[in-house]
Design an enzyme around this catalytic site. Structure first.
Site, PDB file in Angstrom:
ATOM      1  N   HIS A  57       0.850  -1.203   0.000  1.00  0.00           N
ATOM      2  CA  HIS A  57       0.000   0.000   0.000  1.00  0.00           C
ATOM      3  C   HIS A  57       0.880   1.245   0.000  1.00  0.00           C
ATOM      4  O   HIS A  57       1.189   1.820   1.047  1.00  0.00           O
ATOM      5  CB  HIS A  57      -0.938   0.011   1.207  1.00  0.00           C
ATOM      6  CG  HIS A  57      -2.087   0.967   1.052  1.00  0.00           C
ATOM      7  ND1 HIS A  57      -3.399   0.550   0.902  1.00  0.00           N
ATOM      8  CD2 HIS A  57      -2.121   2.316   0.990  1.00  0.00           C
ATOM      9  CE1 HIS A  57      -4.186   1.608   0.764  1.00  0.00           C
ATOM     10  NE2 HIS A  57      -3.426   2.701   0.816  1.00  0.00           N
TER      11      HIS A  57
ATOM     12  N   HIS B 279       1.195   4.808  -2.545  1.00  0.00           N
ATOM     13  CA  HIS B 279       0.700   5.567  -3.695  1.00  0.00           C
ATOM     14  C   HIS B 279       1.849   6.254  -4.427  1.00  0.00           C
ATOM     15  O   HIS B 279       2.818   6.694  -3.808  1.00  0.00           O
ATOM     16  CB  HIS B 279      -0.332   6.605  -3.243  1.00  0.00           C
ATOM     17  CG  HIS B 279      -1.609   5.995  -2.763  1.00  0.00           C
ATOM     18  ND1 HIS B 279      -2.621   5.627  -3.615  1.00  0.00           N
ATOM     19  CD2 HIS B 279      -2.025   5.679  -1.512  1.00  0.00           C
ATOM     20  CE1 HIS B 279      -3.619   5.116  -2.915  1.00  0.00           C
ATOM     21  NE2 HIS B 279      -3.286   5.132  -1.629  1.00  0.00           N
TER      22      HIS B 279
ATOM     23  N   HIS C 127      -9.817   0.480  -1.883  1.00  0.00           N
ATOM     24  CA  HIS C 127      -9.785   1.080  -0.554  1.00  0.00           C
ATOM     25  C   HIS C 127     -11.147   0.893   0.115  1.00  0.00           C
ATOM     26  O   HIS C 127     -12.174   0.808  -0.558  1.00  0.00           O
ATOM     27  CB  HIS C 127      -9.511   2.575  -0.642  1.00  0.00           C
ATOM     28  CG  HIS C 127      -8.086   2.921  -0.922  1.00  0.00           C
ATOM     29  ND1 HIS C 127      -7.363   2.350  -1.937  1.00  0.00           N
ATOM     30  CD2 HIS C 127      -7.244   3.811  -0.318  1.00  0.00           C
ATOM     31  CE1 HIS C 127      -6.136   2.875  -1.946  1.00  0.00           C
ATOM     32  NE2 HIS C 127      -6.043   3.757  -0.973  1.00  0.00           N
TER      33      HIS C 127
ATOM     34  N   GLU D 292     -11.637   3.148   6.142  1.00  0.00           N
ATOM     35  CA  GLU D 292     -10.780   4.065   6.896  1.00  0.00           C
ATOM     36  C   GLU D 292     -11.605   5.271   7.325  1.00  0.00           C
ATOM     37  O   GLU D 292     -11.899   5.442   8.504  1.00  0.00           O
ATOM     38  CB  GLU D 292      -9.558   4.510   6.103  1.00  0.00           C
ATOM     39  CG  GLU D 292      -8.621   5.363   6.979  1.00  0.00           C
ATOM     40  CD  GLU D 292      -7.429   5.936   6.237  1.00  0.00           C
ATOM     41  OE1 GLU D 292      -6.366   6.107   6.869  1.00  0.00           O
ATOM     42  OE2 GLU D 292      -7.558   6.235   5.039  1.00  0.00           O
TER      43      GLU D 292
ATOM     44  N   ASP E 153       1.412   4.107   2.798  1.00  0.00           N
ATOM     45  CA  ASP E 153       0.361   4.918   2.180  1.00  0.00           C
ATOM     46  C   ASP E 153       0.945   6.107   1.413  1.00  0.00           C
ATOM     47  O   ASP E 153       1.190   6.016   0.212  1.00  0.00           O
ATOM     48  CB  ASP E 153      -0.634   5.363   3.245  1.00  0.00           C
ATOM     49  CG  ASP E 153      -1.994   5.750   2.662  1.00  0.00           C
ATOM     50  OD1 ASP E 153      -2.185   5.597   1.448  1.00  0.00           O
ATOM     51  OD2 ASP E 153      -2.862   6.197   3.434  1.00  0.00           O
ATOM     52  N   ASP E 154       1.177   7.230   2.084  1.00  0.00           N
ATOM     53  CA  ASP E 154       1.687   8.455   1.451  1.00  0.00           C
ATOM     54  C   ASP E 154       2.761   9.080   2.335  1.00  0.00           C
ATOM     55  O   ASP E 154       2.507  10.076   3.028  1.00  0.00           O
ATOM     56  CB  ASP E 154       0.548   9.456   1.230  1.00  0.00           C
ATOM     57  CG  ASP E 154      -0.496   8.957   0.273  1.00  0.00           C
ATOM     58  OD1 ASP E 154      -0.178   8.779  -0.913  1.00  0.00           O
ATOM     59  OD2 ASP E 154      -1.644   8.721   0.707  1.00  0.00           O
TER      60      ASP E 154
END
Length: 364
Positions: free
Chosen positions: A13, A15, A199, A202, A280-281
């Protein structure tokens, strides 16, 4: 304690734009003559509440960063550096998530954008010793017909090796769009053998997770952390073998939980869920892959056996070949067999290489 950066693992995961180093974003902004919000360059991780205003701030910053990616060279640099950073943290398999739509105008279209990224993924895999494959992701903010276009494009490049597409996802604000309307796109992807990796769970709770399970038949669920709020739903997830791509730093940064100790990692693991920790980011949240494992150790009390279990879960949930899985799993066993404080060489099955020129904020 054993070094978590030497623990072989898979990263499922991450991006594309969000994987950038802060220094790289600064360079690209200068080249593109884009003036960026100071929050993207000051090294201070994003912290916002999980309401409409909070998500808007996150998306505004992400869009500002993405607007700096305007050339083939930029696309290639991001892939190469993501591979280097992952390799330095013990990742032997990276399944990088990308929506090529935003980059297409600068390189000749959707197909060209994806093919550039795939080509660089093959080269970066060879250079850095980590297999880089792609998940093509549609956006909930766009029409479901655009998702079908992306699914067909992803299907043309389906495979399991470096520089191939292994999955199809659905990202962006969970509160937007009708999940059921994206089902035809996921059907296209499944027919091509791609993993279903949307996704869900969340920003929204168990009802949204159930909606995604019902309509998109996920193999993995991006986040899925709030499945813990419904024991029956969690049991369904465990029984169906859906892996959860948990991103603790993201959960706290977006205000889903007030602090890291509130993330229900232990409850999910104790229930039998397969967990694949992800960053994630990191550009926005200031925390890369190894930091998620350190959080599991330092905040949630996971010992080295439990950390190895998380790593095994990520490897088994990946779409890597059987040979790659076996190699990485053997590396996990070797990591555990090395006494704490023992030799710092990488365990057999994975070679860790240093990431070039990372700033302190990028190092996670």
């Amino acid at each position: 304690m054993r070094d978590v950066a030497l623990l072989p693992k898979a990263h499922l995961h991450l991006h594309f734009t969000g994987s950038m180093r802060t220094a790289t974003l600064g360079d690209l902004a200068e080249q593109s003559r884009v003036r960026l919000p100071a929050a993207l360059l000051d090294g201070d991780p994003l912290r916002v509440p999980a309401d409409e205003r909070g998500w808007f701030r996150f998306q505004r910053l992400y869009d500002a960063a993405r607007a700096c990616v305007r050339s083939e060279a930029a696309l290639r640099r991001i892939v190469d550096e993501a591979a280097a950073d992952d390799a330095a943290e013990g990742s032997g398999r990276l399944e990088l998530q990308v929506d090529p739509t935003s980059y297409a105008p600068y390189v000749g279209g959707l197909s060209a954008a994806l093919e550039i990224i795939l080509d660089e993924a093959r080269g970066a895999s060879a250079r850095h010793g980590v297999e880089v494959a792609l998940v093509v992701a549609a956006s909930r903010m766009r029409h479901p017909l655009e998702a079908r276009t992306l699914a067909r494009l992803a299907a043309r490049h389906a495979g399991e090796g470096p520089g191939e597409v292994v999955g199809f996802g659905l990202s962006n604000d969970e509160r937007r769009g009708d999940t059921e309307e994206f089902a035809p796109a996921f059907a296209i992807a499944r027919r091509a053998g791609l993993a279903s990796v949307p996704h869900g769970g969340e920003l929204l709770g168990p009802e949204h997770v159930a909606d995604v399970l019902d309509h998109l038949a996920p193999d993995r669920l991006g986040h899925g952390v709030r499945t813990a709020e419904d024991p029956a739903l969690l049991a369904r997830v465990v029984e169906s073998g859906v892996a959860l791509e948990l991103c603790p730093a993201s959960n706290v940064s977006l205000g889903v939980y007030r602090q890291a100790s509130d993330v229900p990692l232990r409850a999910l693991v104790d229930a039998g869920a397969t967990i694949a920790l992800g960053a994630d980011d990191p550009l926005l949240f200031g925390s890369r892959l190894a930091a998620q494992y350190r959080t599991a150790r330092d905040v949630h009390g996971f010992d080295d056996d439990a950390l190895a279990g998380l790593a095994r879960g990520s490897i088994r949930a990946s779409r890597a070949s059987t040979a790659t899985r076996d190699r990485l799993l053997a590396g996990v066993d070797a990591w555990l067999a090395t006494p704490p404080g023992g030799p710092s060489d990488p365990p057999p099955g994975h070679e860790v290489r240093a990431a070039p020129s990372a700033t302190p904020a990028d190092a996670g």
